[in-house]
Design a protein around this motif. Sequence first.
Motif, PDB file in Angstrom:
ATOM      1  N   LEU A 233       0.829  -1.207   0.000  1.00 43.40           N
ATOM      2  CA  LEU A 233       0.000   0.000   0.000  1.00 43.40           C
ATOM      3  C   LEU A 233       0.861   1.254   0.000  1.00 43.40           C
ATOM      4  CD1 LEU A 233      -2.946  -0.569   2.524  1.00 43.40           C
ATOM      5  CD2 LEU A 233      -3.130   0.058   0.121  1.00 43.40           C
ATOM      6  N   PHE A 234       1.966   1.208   0.759  1.00 45.31           N
ATOM      7  CA  PHE A 234       2.849   2.357   0.899  1.00 45.31           C
ATOM      8  C   PHE A 234       4.291   1.912   0.704  1.00 45.31           C
ATOM      9  CE2 PHE A 234      -0.660   2.868   3.974  1.00 45.31           C
ATOM     10  CZ  PHE A 234      -1.290   3.971   3.420  1.00 45.31           C
ATOM     11  N   GLY A 236       8.402   3.518   1.465  1.00 48.24           N
ATOM     12  CA  GLY A 236       9.103   4.582   2.168  1.00 48.24           C
ATOM     13  C   GLY A 236      10.113   3.989   3.124  1.00 48.24           C
ATOM     14  N   SER A 239      10.803   0.079   4.222  1.00 46.64           N
ATOM     15  CA  SER A 239      10.191  -0.905   3.334  1.00 46.64           C
ATOM     16  C   SER A 239      11.051  -1.217   2.109  1.00 46.64           C
ATOM     17  CB  SER A 239       8.819  -0.414   2.868  1.00 46.64           C
ATOM     18  OG  SER A 239       8.943   0.704   2.004  1.00 46.64           O
ATOM     19  N   TYR A 257       6.064  -4.394   3.521  1.00 45.61           N
ATOM     20  CA  TYR A 257       4.709  -3.904   3.786  1.00 45.61           C
ATOM     21  C   TYR A 257       4.641  -2.989   5.003  1.00 45.61           C
ATOM     22  CZ  TYR A 257       3.675  -7.686   0.560  1.00 45.61           C
ATOM     23  OH  TYR A 257       3.661  -8.506  -0.537  1.00 45.61           O
ATOM     24  N   ALA A 259       6.127   0.243   5.741  1.00 47.92           N
ATOM     25  CA  ALA A 259       6.797   1.528   5.524  1.00 47.92           C
ATOM     26  C   ALA A 259       6.584   2.435   6.722  1.00 47.92           C
ATOM     27  CB  ALA A 259       6.249   2.191   4.260  1.00 47.92           C
TER      28      ALA A 259
END
Length: 394
Positions: A233-234, A236, A239, A257, A259
């Motif tokens: 999903l994200f 950063g 991650s 998964y 981040a």
Amino acid sequence: MKIEDCRTDFPITRDLIYLDSAATSLTPKPVVQAMVEYDLRYRANVGRGMHRLAVVATHRYRDARDAVRSFVGGDGGALAVTRNTTEAIGAVAAGLAWQRGDRVVTTLLEHHSNLLPWLRLRERGVAVDIVRPDSEGCLDLADLEAAIRDDTRLVAVTHASNVLGTVLPVREIAGICRDRGARLLVDGAQSAPHLPVDVAAIGCDYFCFSGHKMLGPTGTGALWMRRPDLEPLFVGGGSVESATAEGYILAPGEQRYEAGTPPIAGVIGLARAAAYLREIGMETVRRHEERLAARLIDGLAALDGVTVAGPDASGERIGVVSFTVEGMHPHEAAQVLDEAAAVLVRSGHHCCQPLMEHIGLPDGTVRASTYIYTTAEEVDTMIATVEEISRRAT
């Protein structure tokens, strides 16, 4: 630990009869202490620091995540920390590479969190087939099997109904999915706290659950994956394995998964909650709740003007019982229970409005939900209070 001895760890039970655990369970002292210890003794971020506090925090966090994965029998897969079941299901809905014409099969028994994400996929050309239970909320496996087609990509079902307490045969459903080449997502929000769960034995591809329903803190949950095959999903900090101005390489396994800074204290508390339940034994938890549910159903069903929703107590179920009182709105009945006897229950649609409409209860129900700290005497107090309420209402 004997289940009869656990109440001392839940101070709220001294003054109130708490029958709203399906929404949010109480938290025992050892869980709170585990989180406080992190904040007071080794508070630091995880995954990157080299100083002593960061090293301790990282080890404790990773050990806690491993313990949560083991609690659901998921050692062979990957477990990503989420905020709750809703976020975990949303991660699957957003993370699969959907194609126009794909299909999802789900049921009308689902919490909104395991229905709305699939309905939203219709905007992307994904068809959603919804299997309806009978008037008592019982699902026919033959209907579910008939709904799965060659182009069905995913089947998403609840493990235990948060309205009726009934347990679905998820192992059998997993077998059907394997035969048809479809993946299976199981919403374990109500099963992980109350039943022995072994995701490997179930045979599902994704299992989602929340910490706040299993003695843990709010804002914690998990997505177990047989394989880490979803797009995150994200992305950063934390991650990725590496990043340049041209792009990045995702970290392996569940780390991709997660981040940003995870809920470190929360995950440590969730692991302690899992350990607490293991000390009691999940089979003990299951048997305790089945007895209380049977007592509740039998007691309420015997009252004039009271109707228990769903099937009788003969099938496998968790400690969730929904009912209505003739002549009273569920919210009014819940308020009177609180004021008259300090009995705290849930009322309304329970985030299952389509199911409520389907079984002819547009105003919803009163829902009593038990847990390890609930006693037979508390159940009897509730039944006696409902009897008095029903007399006044009629």
